[in-house]
Design a protein around this motif. Structure first.
Motif, PDB file in Angstrom:
ATOM      1  N   ALA A  51       1.326   1.860  -3.583  1.00 55.20           N
ATOM      2  CA  ALA A  51      -0.236   2.372  -3.632  1.00 55.20           C
ATOM      3  C   ALA A  51      -0.929   1.239  -4.374  1.00 55.20           C
ATOM      4  N   TRP A  52      -0.908   0.007  -3.908  1.00 48.95           N
ATOM      5  CA  TRP A  52      -1.485  -0.911  -4.577  1.00 48.95           C
ATOM      6  C   TRP A  52      -2.772  -1.341  -3.443  1.00 48.95           C
ATOM      7  N   SER A  53      -4.112  -1.367  -3.952  1.00 47.32           N
ATOM      8  CA  SER A  53      -5.231  -1.848  -3.154  1.00 47.32           C
ATOM      9  C   SER A  53      -5.115  -3.430  -3.007  1.00 47.32           C
ATOM     10  N   GLY A  54      -5.952  -3.693  -1.890  1.00 48.23           N
ATOM     11  CA  GLY A  54      -6.080  -5.104  -1.638  1.00 48.23           C
ATOM     12  C   GLY A  54      -6.683  -6.098  -3.011  1.00 48.23           C
ATOM     13  N   THR A  55      -7.418  -5.326  -3.644  1.00 52.32           N
ATOM     14  CA  THR A  55      -7.886  -5.858  -5.040  1.00 52.32           C
ATOM     15  C   THR A  55      -6.529  -6.182  -5.971  1.00 52.32           C
ATOM     16  N   GLU A  56      -5.758  -4.926  -5.992  1.00 42.28           N
ATOM     17  CA  GLU A  56      -4.247  -4.991  -7.070  1.00 42.28           C
ATOM     18  C   GLU A  56      -3.269  -6.093  -6.641  1.00 42.28           C
TER      19      GLU A  56
ATOM     20  N   ARG B 168      -8.737 -12.375  -2.566  1.00 38.97           N
ATOM     21  CA  ARG B 168      -8.777 -11.430  -1.462  1.00 38.97           C
ATOM     22  C   ARG B 168      -9.223 -12.356  -0.296  1.00 38.97           C
TER      23      ARG B 168
ATOM     24  N   ARG C 145       0.745  -1.059  -0.112  1.00 39.52           N
ATOM     25  CA  ARG C 145       0.058  -0.015  -0.143  1.00 39.52           C
ATOM     26  C   ARG C 145       0.769   1.286  -0.067  1.00 39.52           C
TER      27      ARG C 145
END
Length: 146
Positions: free
Chosen positions: A28-33, A42, A24
Motif C-alpha cells: 500500500a505504498w504510494s509513489g511518494t512512499e 519521483r 502498491r
C-alpha cells in the motif's frame, strides 16, 4: 536510437512498472512512499517508467531502488542488459575505529543499558561532533592533552 537500446528501455520500464505495482498492492505504498524508501526521486522513477532517459540510469540509483523495495538488483541489471559477470565495485575499506568509539557504539546498542544513559552518550557525541573548533585547538590537532 538503436533497436537494442529501445528494447532495453522497454524492458527496464516494464521492470519498474511491475515493482511499483507490487509496492502498491502488497505494501500500500504510494509513489511518494516508494521514493522516500528507495532514495530515488519521483521524477527519476517517472522517467524510468516512461523509458525517457538519454543515458543509462546510474547503477547506484538502480541498486537503491531495488534494495528499498526488497528486490534483487540483478533483475534490473538484466532488464538493462548490463553484464552481471562484471565484478561489483567494492566500497572503500572503513578506516580503523578508535576503541573508545567502538565501546560507545556497543553501549548504544546494548539492551541492558538504560535509555537515559544512551541519551547522555548521544548528546555528548553530538556536542563533540558539532562544536566549533577553538582557536587554541588549530595548532594542537593530533597532539595528546596532558
Amino acid at each position: 536510437m538503436t533497436e537494442t537500446a529501445n528494447a532495453r528501455k522497454i524492458a527496464f520500464a516494464t521492470f519498474v512498472r511491475r515493482a511499483l505495482a507490487d509496492a502498491r498492492t502488497m505494501r500500500a505504498w504510494s509513489g511518494t512512499e516508494v521514493s522516500r524508501r528507495t532514495g530515488v526521486s519521483r521524477q527519476t522513477i517517472n522517467r524510468w517508467v516512461r523509458g525517457d532517459w538519454a543515458s543509462d540510469p546510474e547503477a547506484e540509483r538502480v541498486v537503491a531502488f531495488c534494495e528499498g523495495l526488497g528486490l534483487n538488483p540483478a533483475a534490473a541489471f538484466t532488464a538493462l542488459g548490463w553484464d552481471r559477470a562484471t565484478a561489483p565495485r567494492t566500497a572503500a575499506p572503513t578506516p580503523p575505529m578508535d576503541p573508545d568509539v567502538e565501546a560507545l557504539l556497543r553501549r548504544l546498542v546494548d539492551p541492558s543499558v538504560s535509555d537515559a544513559e544512551k541519551f547522555h552518550i548521544r548528546e555528548t557525541i553530538r556536542y563533540l561532533a558539532y562544536r566549533p573548533t577553538l582557536p587554541g585547538d588549530i595548532g594542537n590537532s593530533g597532539k595528546e592533552a596532558g
